[in-house]
Design a protein around this motif. Structure first.
Motif, short mmCIF file in Angstrom:
data_model
loop_
_atom_site.label_atom_id
_atom_site.label_comp_id
_atom_site.label_asym_id
_atom_site.label_seq_id
_atom_site.Cartn_x
_atom_site.Cartn_y
_atom_site.Cartn_z
N HIS A 105 -66.53 -0.64 -18.36
CA HIS A 105 -66.37 -1.94 -17.69
C HIS A 105 -67.54 -2.85 -18.04
CE1 HIS A 105 -62.87 -2.04 -15.06
NE2 HIS A 105 -63.03 -0.74 -14.87
N THR A 131 -64.20 0.82 -10.22
CA THR A 131 -64.20 -0.60 -10.59
C THR A 131 -64.87 -1.41 -9.49
OG1 THR A 131 -62.17 -0.31 -11.86
CG2 THR A 131 -62.73 -2.56 -11.23
N TYR A 134 -68.57 -0.88 -9.81
CA TYR A 134 -69.09 -1.66 -10.92
C TYR A 134 -69.28 -3.12 -10.51
CZ TYR A 134 -68.69 -4.83 -14.86
OH TYR A 134 -68.87 -5.88 -15.72
#
Length: 166
Positions: A105, A131, A134
């Protein structure tokens, strides 16, 4: 000259925009195939001499060193010393898959973190959480500021405006 230095020269030596784009498109496709193989065999630690492991991934040692450069922060046992790698160096590709997913990512490599092979490694919910993690790492949180009438952080007991805020 080390494998890593050779890789850097090759990666930077593309003269025209077309040659540059062609080089990186070819490399990114090979990188994608490497990650497909790694994710499909996620319980396997690919190890051995660098030249032998590179051969398992159908890459020459120089290009494989470039691949290791991109994956270097995702290993469980810390980063490899890329500068000292030779074809006879013993390496082990023991990935921390959570860190790998977040690093993909971070590199904005959607062609890698969207691979269907991830489904065998982490559930959709786990990938969603990674995600989120992140994205949370990228949010800047400003430290609290001291107001004029707040107690001074130096510990004097005075108001900030009468102490350090003068």
């Amino acid at each position: 000259m080390s494998l890593y230095e050779t890789w850097q020269q090759v990666a930077q030596s593309q003269q025209t925009r077309e040659a540059y784009d062609a080089f990186w498109n070819t490399y990114f496709e090979a990188e994608k195939q490497n990650y497909k193989k790694i994710l499909a065999n996620h319980e396997t630690v690919f190890s051995g001499k660098l030249s032998e492991v590179a051969q398992q991934f159908d890459m020459d040692p120089v290009t494989f060193t470039g691949f290791l450069d991109g994956a270097n922060t995702s290993f469980k046992n810390g980063e490899l010393d890329l500068e000292s790698l030779t074809e006879d160096s013993e390496i082990a590709l023991d990935f921390d898959f959570d860190r790998l997913y977040i690093n993909m990512h971070n590199a904005k490599a959607d062609w890698l973190f969207d691979l269907p092979e991830w489904e065998n490694v982490r559930t959709a919910e786990q990938r969603k959480e990674l995600t989120k993690r992140y994205r949370a790492e990228k949010i800047y949180v400003a430290p609290p500021t001291v107001g004029r009438n707040d107690p001074c952080p130096c510990g004097s007991g005075k108001k900030y405006k009468k102490c350090c805020g003068k």
